[in-house]
Write an enzyme that holds these catalytic residues in place. Structure first.
Site, PDB file in Angstrom:
ATOM      1  CB  CYS A 296      -3.515  -7.001  11.598  1.00  0.00           C
ATOM      2  SG  CYS A 296      -4.199  -5.332  11.496  1.00  0.00           S
TER       3      CYS A 296
ATOM      4  CB  CYS B 257      -0.499  -5.186   9.979  1.00  0.00           C
ATOM      5  SG  CYS B 257      -0.449  -4.511  11.647  1.00  0.00           S
TER       6      CYS B 257
ATOM      7  CG  ASP C 128     -13.800   2.082   3.052  1.00  0.00           C
ATOM      8  OD1 ASP C 128     -13.656   2.196   4.284  1.00  0.00           O
ATOM      9  OD2 ASP C 128     -14.470   1.161   2.526  1.00  0.00           O
TER      10      ASP C 128
ATOM     11  CG  HIS D 186      -1.613  -3.982  15.397  1.00  0.00           C
ATOM     12  ND1 HIS D 186      -2.554  -4.257  14.422  1.00  0.00           N
ATOM     13  CD2 HIS D 186      -2.174  -4.324  16.570  1.00  0.00           C
ATOM     14  CE1 HIS D 186      -3.628  -4.749  14.993  1.00  0.00           C
ATOM     15  NE2 HIS D 186      -3.443  -4.798  16.296  1.00  0.00           N
TER      16      HIS D 186
ATOM     17  N   GLY E 292     -18.683   0.341  16.777  1.00  0.00           N
ATOM     18  CA  GLY E 292     -18.940  -0.025  15.388  1.00  0.00           C
ATOM     19  C   GLY E 292     -17.697  -0.375  14.588  1.00  0.00           C
TER      20      GLY E 292
ATOM     21  CG  HIS F 278      -4.220  -1.488  12.235  1.00  0.00           C
ATOM     22  ND1 HIS F 278      -3.034  -2.156  11.938  1.00  0.00           N
ATOM     23  CD2 HIS F 278      -3.929  -0.167  12.181  1.00  0.00           C
ATOM     24  CE1 HIS F 278      -2.078  -1.257  11.728  1.00  0.00           C
ATOM     25  NE2 HIS F 278      -2.600  -0.048  11.866  1.00  0.00           N
TER      26      HIS F 278
ATOM     27  CG  HIS G  34      -9.641   2.193  10.489  1.00  0.00           C
ATOM     28  ND1 HIS G  34      -9.643   1.079  11.309  1.00  0.00           N
ATOM     29  CD2 HIS G  34     -10.905   2.356  10.062  1.00  0.00           C
ATOM     30  CE1 HIS G  34     -10.874   0.604  11.361  1.00  0.00           C
ATOM     31  NE2 HIS G  34     -11.673   1.354  10.630  1.00  0.00           N
TER      32      HIS G  34
ATOM     33  CG  HIS H 268     -13.916   5.618   8.314  1.00  0.00           C
ATOM     34  ND1 HIS H 268     -14.366   4.720   7.376  1.00  0.00           N
ATOM     35  CD2 HIS H 268     -13.749   4.915   9.461  1.00  0.00           C
ATOM     36  CE1 HIS H 268     -14.476   3.523   7.929  1.00  0.00           C
ATOM     37  NE2 HIS H 268     -14.108   3.607   9.204  1.00  0.00           N
TER      38      HIS H 268
HETATM   39  P1  AMP Z   1     -14.586   0.158  10.563  1.00  0.00           P
HETATM   40  O1  AMP Z   1     -16.004  -0.304  10.617  1.00  0.00           O
HETATM   41  O2  AMP Z   1     -14.412   1.554  11.083  1.00  0.00           O
HETATM   42  O3  AMP Z   1     -13.644  -0.840  11.196  1.00  0.00           O
HETATM   43  O4  AMP Z   1     -14.234   0.272   9.026  1.00  0.00           O
HETATM   44  C1  AMP Z   1     -13.502  -0.654   8.300  1.00  0.00           C
HETATM   45  C2  AMP Z   1     -13.503  -0.166   6.880  1.00  0.00           C
HETATM   46  O5  AMP Z   1     -12.512  -0.888   6.168  1.00  0.00           O
HETATM   47  C3  AMP Z   1     -14.830  -0.355   6.130  1.00  0.00           C
HETATM   48  O6  AMP Z   1     -15.305   0.909   5.683  1.00  0.00           O
HETATM   49  C4  AMP Z   1     -14.445  -1.266   4.964  1.00  0.00           C
HETATM   50  O7  AMP Z   1     -15.138  -0.955   3.761  1.00  0.00           O
HETATM   51  C5  AMP Z   1     -12.949  -1.031   4.841  1.00  0.00           C
HETATM   52  N1  AMP Z   1     -12.180  -2.119   4.257  1.00  0.00           N
HETATM   53  C6  AMP Z   1     -12.264  -3.442   4.565  1.00  0.00           C
HETATM   54  N2  AMP Z   1     -11.374  -4.144   3.847  1.00  0.00           N
HETATM   55  C7  AMP Z   1     -10.722  -3.245   3.056  1.00  0.00           C
HETATM   56  C8  AMP Z   1      -9.685  -3.360   2.083  1.00  0.00           C
HETATM   57  N3  AMP Z   1      -9.118  -4.533   1.772  1.00  0.00           N
HETATM   58  N4  AMP Z   1      -9.257  -2.229   1.467  1.00  0.00           N
HETATM   59  C9  AMP Z   1      -9.822  -1.040   1.762  1.00  0.00           C
HETATM   60  N5  AMP Z   1     -10.782  -0.873   2.678  1.00  0.00           N
HETATM   61  C10 AMP Z   1     -11.237  -1.958   3.315  1.00  0.00           C
HETATM   62 ZN    ZN Z   2      -2.563  -4.107  12.413  1.00  0.00          ZN
END
Ligand code: AMP
Ligand code: ZN
Length: 122
Positions: free
Chosen positions: A5, A8, A31, A47, A97, A102, A104, A106
Site C-alpha cells: 500500500c 502505508c 500531492d 490502513h 474516483g 488507503h 485520504h 485532499h
Molecule cells: P485519489 O484519486 O483520491 O485516490 O487520489 C490519489 C492521489 O494520490 C492523486 O492526487 C495522486 O496525485 C496522489 N499520489 C499518488 N502517488 C503519490 C505519491 N507518491 N506522493 C504523493 N501523492 C501521490
Molecule cells: Zn495503507
C-alpha cells in the site's frame, strides 16, 4: 500496515514524501500531482481502504483529524476568511474516483486565477 500500500509506505517513512505535518493519527504531505496552488493529502497512519469502511468506532481518530484540517490548510497556503477557503475531498471506492485504496483527504486551496465564475467546481 497493509503490504504493497503506497500510503502505508509513505506513513511509515518507507517511501519519501514532502511531509508538512504528522502525529500519532495521521500524516499530511504534498500531492505529487497538485491540482491547485495548495494540494495536500491527509492520510491516517493505520490502513483503512476508504470512507466506505468507516464505522462509529472510528469517530475519535477521524474527528481528531478533521479538527486539524483548518490549521493545516492555513499553515500551508490556503487563504483565510470567506474570500479564501479550501476544498476537503475524499474520493471513495471505484465509482467515487479513488485511485489509491488507503483513505485520504485532499486539502485543496489557494488562488486559482484560471477559475472563472462560470466554473465554480472546476
Ligand atoms: P485519489 O484519486 O483520491 O485516490 O487520489 C490519489 C492521489 O494520490 C492523486 O492526487 C495522486 O496525485 C496522489 N499520489 C499518488 N502517488 C503519490 C505519491 N507518491 N506522493 C504523493 N501523492 C501521490
Ligand atoms: Zn495503507
Amino acid at each position: 500496515m497493509s503490504e504493497n500500500c503506497l500510503f502505508c509506505k509513505i506513513a511509515s517513512g518507507a517511501i519519501p514524501a514532502k511531509l508538512v505535518y504528522q502525529d500519532d493519527d495521521c500524516v499530511v504531505f504534498h500531492d505529487i500531482h497538485p491540482a491547485a496552488p495548495v494540494h495536500l493529502l491527509m492520510v491516517p497512519r493505520h490502513h483503512i481502504a476508504s470512507m466506505q469502511q468507516v464505522e462509529a468506532g472510528d469517530a475519535a481518530w477521524l474527528g481528531r483529524m478533521m479538527a486539524l484540517v483548518p490549521q493545516i490548510a492555513l499553515a500551508n497556503g490556503c487563504n483565510p476568511g470567506p474570500e479564501g477557503g479550501f476544498r476537503l475531498l475524499a474520493n471513495s471506492g471505484k465509482e467515487g474516483g479513488q485511485e489509491v485504496n488507503h483513505l485520504h483527504f485532499h486539502i485543496i486551496g489557494g488562488k486559482r486565477p484560471w477559475q472563472g465564475h462560470t466554473a465554480p467546481n472546476a
